[in-house]
Design a protein around this motif. Structure first.
Motif, PDB file in Angstrom:
ATOM      1  N   UNK A  27      47.181 -26.933  55.204  1.00 11.92           N
ATOM      2  CA  UNK A  27      46.668 -28.318  54.249  1.00 11.92           C
ATOM      3  C   UNK A  27      46.690 -27.250  52.884  1.00 11.92           C
ATOM      4  N   UNK A  28      45.677 -26.273  53.211  1.00  8.68           N
ATOM      5  CA  UNK A  28      45.705 -25.775  51.724  1.00  8.68           C
ATOM      6  C   UNK A  28      46.869 -24.803  51.552  1.00  8.68           C
ATOM      7  N   UNK A  29      47.961 -25.191  51.625  1.00  6.90           N
ATOM      8  CA  UNK A  29      49.169 -24.377  51.111  1.00  6.90           C
ATOM      9  C   UNK A  29      49.763 -25.649  50.487  1.00  6.90           C
ATOM     10  N   UNK A  38      27.089 -23.927  51.088  1.00  8.64           N
ATOM     11  CA  UNK A  38      26.774 -23.073  50.939  1.00  8.64           C
ATOM     12  C   UNK A  38      25.782 -22.155  51.887  1.00  8.64           C
ATOM     13  N   UNK A  39      25.485 -21.365  52.408  1.00  9.74           N
ATOM     14  CA  UNK A  39      25.194 -20.616  53.176  1.00  9.74           C
ATOM     15  C   UNK A  39      23.762 -20.847  52.560  1.00  9.74           C
ATOM     16  N   UNK A  40      23.031 -20.115  51.195  1.00 10.13           N
ATOM     17  CA  UNK A  40      21.633 -20.140  50.561  1.00 10.13           C
ATOM     18  C   UNK A  40      21.114 -21.038  50.613  1.00 10.13           C
ATOM     19  N   UNK A  41      22.101 -22.165  49.276  1.00 11.67           N
ATOM     20  CA  UNK A  41      21.375 -23.688  49.082  1.00 11.67           C
ATOM     21  C   UNK A  41      21.470 -24.635  50.052  1.00 11.67           C
ATOM     22  N   UNK A  42      22.657 -24.946  50.972  1.00 10.44           N
ATOM     23  CA  UNK A  42      23.385 -26.040  51.680  1.00 10.44           C
ATOM     24  C   UNK A  42      24.530 -26.712  50.641  1.00 10.44           C
ATOM     25  N   UNK A  43      24.439 -26.449  49.416  1.00 10.75           N
ATOM     26  CA  UNK A  43      25.076 -27.728  48.686  1.00 10.75           C
ATOM     27  C   UNK A  43      26.572 -26.903  49.531  1.00 10.75           C
ATOM     28  N   UNK A  44      27.207 -28.828  49.254  1.00 10.27           N
ATOM     29  CA  UNK A  44      28.597 -28.651  49.535  1.00 10.27           C
ATOM     30  C   UNK A  44      29.468 -28.367  48.499  1.00 10.27           C
ATOM     31  N   UNK A  45      30.668 -28.196  48.330  1.00 10.19           N
ATOM     32  CA  UNK A  45      31.893 -28.151  47.423  1.00 10.19           C
ATOM     33  C   UNK A  45      32.989 -27.842  48.023  1.00 10.19           C
ATOM     34  N   UNK A  46      33.539 -28.642  46.940  1.00 13.20           N
ATOM     35  CA  UNK A  46      35.337 -28.353  47.445  1.00 13.20           C
ATOM     36  C   UNK A  46      35.720 -27.138  47.255  1.00 13.20           C
ATOM     37  N   UNK A  47      36.843 -26.723  48.125  1.00 16.25           N
ATOM     38  CA  UNK A  47      37.211 -25.616  47.440  1.00 16.25           C
ATOM     39  C   UNK A  47      38.278 -24.936  46.612  1.00 16.25           C
ATOM     40  N   UNK A  48      38.999 -25.093  46.380  1.00 20.69           N
ATOM     41  CA  UNK A  48      40.763 -24.246  46.110  1.00 20.69           C
ATOM     42  C   UNK A  48      41.064 -23.081  46.936  1.00 20.69           C
ATOM     43  N   UNK A  49      42.144 -23.072  47.764  1.00 19.73           N
ATOM     44  CA  UNK A  49      43.224 -21.683  48.251  1.00 19.73           C
ATOM     45  C   UNK A  49      42.161 -20.823  47.440  1.00 19.73           C
ATOM     46  N   UNK A  50      42.503 -20.808  46.150  1.00 22.14           N
ATOM     47  CA  UNK A  50      42.789 -19.731  45.172  1.00 22.14           C
ATOM     48  C   UNK A  50      41.260 -19.360  45.002  1.00 22.14           C
ATOM     49  N   UNK A  51      40.744 -20.142  45.366  1.00 23.86           N
ATOM     50  CA  UNK A  51      39.153 -19.406  45.446  1.00 23.86           C
ATOM     51  C   UNK A  51      38.392 -18.873  46.559  1.00 23.86           C
ATOM     52  N   UNK A  52      39.508 -18.772  48.196  1.00 21.17           N
ATOM     53  CA  UNK A  52      39.055 -18.804  49.125  1.00 21.17           C
ATOM     54  C   UNK A  52      39.576 -17.239  49.140  1.00 21.17           C
ATOM     55  N   UNK A  53      41.169 -16.477  48.850  1.00 18.01           N
ATOM     56  CA  UNK A  53      41.764 -15.758  48.876  1.00 18.01           C
ATOM     57  C   UNK A  53      41.316 -15.200  47.832  1.00 18.01           C
ATOM     58  N   UNK A  54      40.931 -15.422  46.662  1.00 19.86           N
ATOM     59  CA  UNK A  54      40.153 -14.538  45.710  1.00 19.86           C
ATOM     60  C   UNK A  54      41.868 -14.425  44.967  1.00 19.86           C
ATOM     61  N   UNK A  55      41.784 -13.566  43.715  1.00 18.89           N
ATOM     62  CA  UNK A  55      43.055 -13.308  43.025  1.00 18.89           C
ATOM     63  C   UNK A  55      41.999 -11.929  42.811  1.00 18.89           C
ATOM     64  N   UNK A  56      43.716 -10.857  42.572  1.00 19.26           N
ATOM     65  CA  UNK A  56      43.199  -9.492  42.232  1.00 19.26           C
ATOM     66  C   UNK A  56      43.538  -9.472  40.910  1.00 19.26           C
TER      67      UNK A  56
END
Length: 56
Positions: A27-29, A38-56
């Motif tokens: 689905x990400x592809x 989020x772990x600390x604040x519990x806020x829910x966000x929509x995350x794109x694939x580039x944000x998960x794997x990171x850009x070098x």
């Protein structure tokens, strides 16, 4: 997962789809966004694939 075809309302609960762990990558592809809490604040966000794997 949020379908980008829903445009500005893709974040609405009615437009979300549930997928199994082994389906997330496919689905990400296809441009879907992953709903993550989020772990600390519990806020829910929509995350794109580039944000998960990171850009070098």
């Amino acid at each position: 997962m949020a379908d980008p075809a829903h445009g500005r309302v893709k974040h609405h609960a009615a437009n979300q789809i549930a997928v199994r762990d082994d389906e997330i990558s496919a689905y990400l592809q296809r441009g879907f966004l992953l709903r993550m809490r989020g772990e600390r604040k519990g806020q829910v966000n929509l995350i794109a694939a580039a944000e998960i794997v990171g850009e070098d």
